[in-house]
Motif scaffolding. Sequence first.
Motif, PDB file in Angstrom:
ATOM      1  N   ILE A 216      51.680  18.602  13.436  1.00 14.95           N
ATOM      2  CA  ILE A 216      52.239  18.761  14.789  1.00 14.95           C
ATOM      3  C   ILE A 216      51.165  18.603  15.860  1.00 14.95           C
ATOM      4  N   TYR A 217      49.911  18.967  15.543  1.00 16.90           N
ATOM      5  CA  TYR A 217      48.829  18.813  16.516  1.00 16.90           C
ATOM      6  C   TYR A 217      48.568  17.339  16.808  1.00 16.90           C
ATOM      7  N   ASN A 218      48.531  16.532  15.743  1.00 17.88           N
ATOM      8  CA  ASN A 218      48.323  15.086  15.919  1.00 17.88           C
ATOM      9  C   ASN A 218      49.516  14.427  16.601  1.00 17.88           C
ATOM     10  N   ILE A 219      50.720  14.926  16.328  1.00 19.89           N
ATOM     11  CA  ILE A 219      51.927  14.364  16.958  1.00 19.89           C
ATOM     12  C   ILE A 219      51.888  14.614  18.469  1.00 19.89           C
ATOM     13  N   LYS A 220      51.435  15.813  18.863  1.00 19.00           N
ATOM     14  CA  LYS A 220      51.312  16.127  20.303  1.00 19.00           C
ATOM     15  C   LYS A 220      50.321  15.178  20.977  1.00 19.00           C
ATOM     16  N   THR A 221      49.194  14.932  20.294  1.00 17.89           N
ATOM     17  CA  THR A 221      48.175  14.025  20.840  1.00 17.89           C
ATOM     18  C   THR A 221      48.734  12.611  20.981  1.00 17.89           C
ATOM     19  N   LEU A 222      49.483  12.158  19.984  1.00 18.34           N
ATOM     20  CA  LEU A 222      50.072  10.812  20.030  1.00 18.34           C
ATOM     21  C   LEU A 222      51.085  10.679  21.171  1.00 18.34           C
ATOM     22  N   MET A 223      51.849  11.740  21.407  1.00 19.01           N
ATOM     23  CA  MET A 223      52.831  11.716  22.506  1.00 19.01           C
ATOM     24  C   MET A 223      52.140  11.596  23.857  1.00 19.01           C
ATOM     25  N   ILE A 224      51.024  12.314  24.019  1.00 13.57           N
ATOM     26  CA  ILE A 224      50.265  12.238  25.290  1.00 13.57           C
ATOM     27  C   ILE A 224      49.663  10.848  25.457  1.00 13.57           C
ATOM     28  N   LYS A 225      49.101  10.301  24.370  1.00 19.17           N
ATOM     29  CA  LYS A 225      48.517   8.944  24.429  1.00 19.17           C
ATOM     30  C   LYS A 225      49.570   7.902  24.789  1.00 19.17           C
ATOM     31  N   ARG A 226      50.780   8.092  24.269  1.00 21.17           N
ATOM     32  CA  ARG A 226      51.869   7.148  24.545  1.00 21.17           C
ATOM     33  C   ARG A 226      52.202   7.129  26.038  1.00 21.17           C
ATOM     34  N   GLU A 227      52.214   8.297  26.672  1.00 19.49           N
ATOM     35  CA  GLU A 227      52.503   8.374  28.111  1.00 19.49           C
ATOM     36  C   GLU A 227      51.351   7.810  28.948  1.00 19.49           C
ATOM     37  N   LEU A 228      50.106   8.068  28.487  1.00 17.32           N
ATOM     38  CA  LEU A 228      48.940   7.574  29.230  1.00 17.32           C
ATOM     39  C   LEU A 228      48.837   6.046  29.174  1.00 17.32           C
ATOM     40  N   ALA A 229      49.279   5.460  28.058  1.00 19.16           N
ATOM     41  CA  ALA A 229      49.199   3.998  27.903  1.00 19.16           C
ATOM     42  C   ALA A 229      50.088   3.258  28.895  1.00 19.16           C
ATOM     43  N   LYS A 230      51.117   3.959  29.411  1.00 15.31           N
ATOM     44  CA  LYS A 230      52.022   3.315  30.367  1.00 15.31           C
ATOM     45  C   LYS A 230      51.360   3.100  31.730  1.00 15.31           C
ATOM     46  N   ASP A 231      50.354   3.927  32.036  1.00 14.56           N
ATOM     47  CA  ASP A 231      49.655   3.820  33.331  1.00 14.56           C
ATOM     48  C   ASP A 231      48.552   2.762  33.221  1.00 14.56           C
ATOM     49  N   GLU A 240      39.822  11.760  27.255  1.00 15.93           N
ATOM     50  CA  GLU A 240      39.426  13.044  26.662  1.00 15.93           C
ATOM     51  C   GLU A 240      39.916  14.237  27.494  1.00 15.93           C
ATOM     52  N   ARG A 241      39.928  14.092  28.818  1.00 13.60           N
ATOM     53  CA  ARG A 241      40.308  15.216  29.690  1.00 13.60           C
ATOM     54  C   ARG A 241      41.796  15.522  29.595  1.00 13.60           C
ATOM     55  N   PHE A 242      42.605  14.544  29.157  1.00 10.81           N
ATOM     56  CA  PHE A 242      44.055  14.758  29.057  1.00 10.81           C
ATOM     57  C   PHE A 242      44.470  15.283  27.676  1.00 10.81           C
ATOM     58  N   LEU A 243      43.678  14.959  26.653  1.00  8.46           N
ATOM     59  CA  LEU A 243      44.064  15.317  25.283  1.00  8.46           C
ATOM     60  C   LEU A 243      43.785  16.792  25.010  1.00  8.46           C
ATOM     61  N   PRO A 244      44.677  17.472  24.266  1.00  8.67           N
ATOM     62  CA  PRO A 244      44.468  18.904  23.971  1.00  8.67           C
ATOM     63  C   PRO A 244      43.366  19.114  22.951  1.00  8.67           C
ATOM     64  N   GLN A 245      42.603  20.198  23.127  1.00  7.69           N
ATOM     65  CA  GLN A 245      41.526  20.546  22.193  1.00  7.69           C
ATOM     66  C   GLN A 245      41.968  21.772  21.396  1.00  7.69           C
ATOM     67  N   PHE A 246      42.276  21.557  20.110  1.00  7.72           N
ATOM     68  CA  PHE A 246      42.745  22.639  19.253  1.00  7.72           C
ATOM     69  C   PHE A 246      41.566  23.242  18.501  1.00  7.72           C
ATOM     70  N   LYS A 247      41.428  24.571  18.626  1.00  7.69           N
ATOM     71  CA  LYS A 247      40.342  25.261  17.937  1.00  7.69           C
ATOM     72  C   LYS A 247      40.819  25.723  16.568  1.00  7.69           C
ATOM     73  N   HIS A 248      39.924  25.604  15.598  1.00 10.61           N
ATOM     74  CA  HIS A 248      40.247  26.025  14.229  1.00 10.61           C
ATOM     75  C   HIS A 248      40.118  27.540  14.127  1.00 10.61           C
ATOM     76  N   LYS A 249      41.205  28.185  13.723  1.00  8.59           N
ATOM     77  CA  LYS A 249      41.204  29.641  13.577  1.00  8.59           C
ATOM     78  C   LYS A 249      41.166  29.988  12.096  1.00  8.59           C
ATOM     79  N   ASN A 250      40.193  30.794  11.717  1.00 12.15           N
ATOM     80  CA  ASN A 250      40.085  31.246  10.327  1.00 12.15           C
ATOM     81  C   ASN A 250      40.919  32.514  10.163  1.00 12.15           C
ATOM     82  N   VAL A 251      42.042  32.370   9.482  1.00 11.89           N
ATOM     83  CA  VAL A 251      42.987  33.480   9.328  1.00 11.89           C
ATOM     84  C   VAL A 251      42.487  34.487   8.300  1.00 11.89           C
ATOM     85  N   ASN A 252      41.891  34.006   7.218  1.00 17.03           N
ATOM     86  CA  ASN A 252      41.450  34.888   6.136  1.00 17.03           C
ATOM     87  C   ASN A 252      40.255  35.731   6.592  1.00 17.03           C
TER      88      ASN A 252
END
Length: 380
Positions: A216-231, A240-252
Amino acid sequence: MASSSSNGPGTADGKSEFRSKKPKPENRDESELLTVPDGWKEPAFSKEDNPRGLLEESSFATLFPKYREAYLKECWPLVQKALNEHHINATLDLIEGSMTVCTTKKTFDPYVIIRARDLIKLLARSVSFEQAVRILQDDVACDIIKIGSLVRNKERFVKRRQRLIGPKGSTLKALELLTNCYIMVQGNTVSVIGPFSGLKEVRKVVLDTMKNIHPIYNIKTLMIKRELAKDSELRSQSWERFLPQFKHKNVNKRKEPKKKTVKKEYTPFPPPQPESQIDKELASGEYFLKASQKKRQKMEAIKAKQAEALSKRQEERNKAFIPPKEKPVVKPKEASTENKIDVAAIKEKVKKAKNKKLGALSAEEVKLKMEADEKKKKKK
């Protein structure tokens, strides 16, 4: 010597003139040179481009699993028909379980044999013929991603593969729509058919999913790239400033030890020296006693311990003979005069109910009816 000296400056002047006459390159933006103009398409490779054909015959073969035999047997005439248009021979060997493609003398396109090889590979990986035949087009490519060796644990591998597919194939469908690719997850491989840009994105998503990064993280990035390509203005800028930066959380969480050792406060002074046995005897006065007196004291201490242990043991034995405490007897409460039941009245009601049948007439009503019937008979 004079002639050689006279030619020297003349040649130098000629070189400088030649350099000055070189055409200067036009100052164009790199973005203009790198971007492909809209609507441009590479011309198709025709027989005029290679009229003499190929020098030697090339062939490729691939094995297919047993469960694909029935499907390949049905669709093989369609495969042969599609490949014959490009002058490629295709053979199906059901005994060995293999498919072979080879060029002929009429074949003019040297790359079509590679596309034919990809076609039989996709058919072997459970891709339907309708989708696999698209690989013969110029603007379509394929990629077979091997995911079997990326995760060691079998259960974990199955969970991550299912995560890639999603509930009712929703995640896979979203990827197909964003990348314009056809994706087929089968066993230990993922087969992808589509444009080159889409193949690159799908491979990244698949490998990240196997590394425990949710798609789902990569899908969100692809959706943003798709909208940016129209401009058109943002094409030459960094996204880089438009794409989301997801931090890795260690649950264990790290397992903490059961026994925690508390460090003592640091002191520069050493600990006090422990007392020796002689010091203890001097403090208690035992040091000055005779040997017989010491022995008597020891025996008294032993007897006291024995007596204490014996009394404890006797108490434990006597516990079995102690009777348990009985619960106090609860006296039944006297029935109150207000709530007393009238037995006689109930008996009378029951007698009346027995005499009177359900839905029957009373005795008086029966007498009146009989008299009425008698009067009717007399009149007749």
